[in-house]
Design a protein around this motif. Structure first.
Motif, mmCIF file in Angstrom:
data_model
loop_
_atom_site.group_PDB
_atom_site.id
_atom_site.type_symbol
_atom_site.label_atom_id
_atom_site.label_comp_id
_atom_site.label_asym_id
_atom_site.label_seq_id
_atom_site.Cartn_x
_atom_site.Cartn_y
_atom_site.Cartn_z
ATOM 1 N N TYR A 1 0.893 -1.121 -0.061
ATOM 2 C CA TYR A 1 -0.135 0.085 0.073
ATOM 3 C C TYR A 1 0.850 1.089 0.118
ATOM 4 C CZ TYR A 1 -3.810 -3.241 1.267
ATOM 5 O OH TYR A 1 -4.680 -4.069 1.412
ATOM 6 N N SER A 2 1.946 1.288 -0.257
ATOM 7 C CA SER A 2 2.953 2.426 -0.146
ATOM 8 C C SER A 2 4.197 2.216 -1.254
ATOM 9 C CB SER A 2 3.703 2.408 1.148
ATOM 10 O OG SER A 2 4.451 1.515 1.689
ATOM 11 N N VAL A 3 4.454 3.325 -1.560
ATOM 12 C CA VAL A 3 5.743 3.596 -2.476
ATOM 13 C C VAL A 3 6.730 4.506 -1.887
ATOM 14 C CG1 VAL A 3 6.573 4.147 -4.881
ATOM 15 C CG2 VAL A 3 4.296 3.095 -4.689
ATOM 16 N N ASP A 4 8.028 4.078 -1.880
ATOM 17 C CA ASP A 4 9.194 4.910 -1.360
ATOM 18 C C ASP A 4 9.880 5.456 -2.733
ATOM 19 O OD1 ASP A 4 8.073 4.344 1.210
ATOM 20 O OD2 ASP A 4 10.281 3.021 1.535
ATOM 21 N N PHE A 5 10.317 6.600 -2.600
ATOM 22 C CA PHE A 5 11.155 7.110 -3.661
ATOM 23 C C PHE A 5 12.502 7.605 -2.839
ATOM 24 C CE2 PHE A 5 7.165 8.651 -5.481
ATOM 25 C CZ PHE A 5 7.405 7.784 -6.603
ATOM 26 N N ILE A 6 13.689 7.185 -3.237
ATOM 27 C CA ILE A 6 14.938 7.299 -2.372
ATOM 28 C C ILE A 6 15.852 8.367 -3.249
ATOM 29 C CG2 ILE A 6 16.998 6.339 -1.463
ATOM 30 C CD1 ILE A 6 15.104 4.165 -0.739
ATOM 31 N N TYR A 7 16.363 9.456 -2.919
ATOM 32 C CA TYR A 7 17.196 10.090 -3.609
ATOM 33 C C TYR A 7 18.218 10.962 -2.737
ATOM 34 C CZ TYR A 7 14.366 14.279 -2.980
ATOM 35 O OH TYR A 7 13.802 15.551 -2.341
ATOM 36 N N TYR A 8 19.178 11.540 -3.361
ATOM 37 C CA TYR A 8 20.328 12.115 -2.482
ATOM 38 C C TYR A 8 20.660 13.483 -2.621
ATOM 39 C CZ TYR A 8 21.394 7.392 -1.318
ATOM 40 O OH TYR A 8 21.572 5.949 -1.153
ATOM 41 N N PRO A 9 19.671 14.251 -2.050
ATOM 42 C CA PRO A 9 19.750 15.711 -2.342
ATOM 43 C C PRO A 9 20.966 16.401 -2.066
ATOM 44 C CG PRO A 9 18.234 15.437 -0.574
ATOM 45 C CD PRO A 9 18.743 13.974 -1.044
ATOM 46 N N PRO A 10 21.601 17.427 -2.605
ATOM 47 C CA PRO A 10 22.738 18.048 -2.521
ATOM 48 C C PRO A 10 23.097 18.790 -1.080
ATOM 49 C CG PRO A 10 21.912 19.342 -4.037
ATOM 50 C CD PRO A 10 20.764 18.066 -3.873
ATOM 51 N N PHE A 11 22.025 19.301 -0.302
ATOM 52 C CA PHE A 11 21.997 19.999 0.764
ATOM 53 C C PHE A 11 22.259 19.038 1.951
ATOM 54 C CE2 PHE A 11 17.626 19.479 0.135
ATOM 55 C CZ PHE A 11 16.849 18.859 1.252
ATOM 56 N N LEU A 12 21.872 17.539 1.776
ATOM 57 C CA LEU A 12 22.454 16.504 2.854
ATOM 58 C C LEU A 12 23.773 15.994 2.442
ATOM 59 C CD1 LEU A 12 18.877 14.816 3.162
ATOM 60 C CD2 LEU A 12 19.876 16.276 4.719
ATOM 61 N N VAL A 13 24.616 16.378 2.974
ATOM 62 C CA VAL A 13 26.060 15.875 2.596
ATOM 63 C C VAL A 13 26.246 14.464 2.580
ATOM 64 C CG1 VAL A 13 28.551 16.279 3.036
ATOM 65 C CG2 VAL A 13 27.075 18.237 3.411
ATOM 66 N N SER A 14 25.869 13.856 3.491
ATOM 67 C CA SER A 14 26.176 12.421 3.697
ATOM 68 C C SER A 14 24.729 11.616 3.914
ATOM 69 C CB SER A 14 27.150 11.942 4.703
ATOM 70 O OG SER A 14 26.626 12.558 6.053
ATOM 71 N N GLY A 15 23.703 12.249 3.621
ATOM 72 C CA GLY A 15 22.577 11.544 3.932
ATOM 73 C C GLY A 15 21.648 11.297 2.614
ATOM 74 N N LYS A 16 20.554 10.810 2.805
ATOM 75 C CA LYS A 16 19.602 10.738 1.772
ATOM 76 C C LYS A 16 18.056 10.959 2.157
ATOM 77 C CE LYS A 16 17.945 5.965 3.251
ATOM 78 N NZ LYS A 16 18.061 4.591 3.001
ATOM 79 N N ARG A 17 17.058 11.292 1.068
ATOM 80 C CA ARG A 17 15.845 11.617 1.324
ATOM 81 C C ARG A 17 14.965 10.359 0.893
ATOM 82 N NH1 ARG A 17 13.350 17.317 0.372
ATOM 83 N NH2 ARG A 17 14.053 17.900 2.426
ATOM 84 N N THR A 18 13.923 10.228 1.714
ATOM 85 C CA THR A 18 13.072 9.118 1.243
ATOM 86 C C THR A 18 11.744 9.852 1.050
ATOM 87 O OG1 THR A 18 14.318 7.476 2.311
ATOM 88 C CG2 THR A 18 11.904 6.816 1.906
ATOM 89 N N ILE A 19 10.878 9.576 0.102
ATOM 90 C CA ILE A 19 9.576 10.252 0.093
ATOM 91 C C ILE A 19 8.575 8.921 0.270
ATOM 92 C CG2 ILE A 19 7.802 11.602 -1.243
ATOM 93 C CD1 ILE A 19 10.199 13.211 -2.379
ATOM 94 N N ARG A 20 8.086 8.964 1.253
ATOM 95 C CA ARG A 20 7.054 7.593 1.376
ATOM 96 C C ARG A 20 5.704 8.152 1.112
ATOM 97 N NH1 ARG A 20 8.563 5.005 6.238
ATOM 98 N NH2 ARG A 20 10.295 3.878 4.905
#
Length: 155
Positions: A115-134
């Motif tokens: 019932y869900s979808v995750d998009f994972i990407y690495y934005p430039p303002f998070l130096v060593s991190g990732k962003r997940t849009i669920r």
């Protein structure tokens, strides 16, 4: 002191209204200028934005989303419950041309659950991190759109 408070509250409310109107106008402008004939538009999806920057540092935001899926990219328009509005997010598929995009970020992974979808990407303002849009509580038609997208784009 009381004079400052009487002006500060209406000023803050006016600022919030102006920023909400500004981002709504920008969203409609992006949809008008970047929508392709074969694109899909999905409205009123509830979900999360999770910023992970290190082992114990996570920031979670509850949002409602509107999504425009084009041939080469996905535009995500979050409506947050926080004071500062969130800008639109443009995720581009790997090996895609950058036509009809606006400041795109490279989409790294799509994870589809029941019932869900995750998009994972690495934005430039998070130096060593990732962003997940669920995106949560999706119906079967919406899941099918994302499954077709995943198979077509080889994720």
């Amino acid at each position: 002191m009381n004079d400052i408070l009487t002006y500060l509250l209406p000023l803050a409310i006016t600022g919030l209204i102006i920023s909400a109107v500004f981002f709504t106008v920008k969203k409609n402008d992006i949809i008008k200028n970047y929508k392709q004939p074969n694109s899909h538009k999905i409205k009123n999806i509830k979900g999360l934005i999770i910023d992970s920057n290190g082992l114990l540092r996570q920031k979670v935001q509850w949002c409602n989303f509107e999504i425009l899926i084009n041939e080469n990219s996905i535009f995500i328009f979050p409506r947050s419950f926080y004071v500062i509005p969130i800008r639109s997010i443009n995720l581009i598929f790997s090996n895609s041309n950058r036509k009809f995009t606006r400041s795109p970020q490279l989409l790294r992974e799509i994870i589809i659950n029941k019932y869900s979808v995750d998009f994972i990407y690495y934005p430039p303002f998070l130096v060593s991190g990732k962003r997940t849009i669920r995106l949560q509580n999706l119906n079967s038609e919406e899941i099918k759109i994302f499954e077709d997208l995943k198979t077509q784009k080889n994720y």
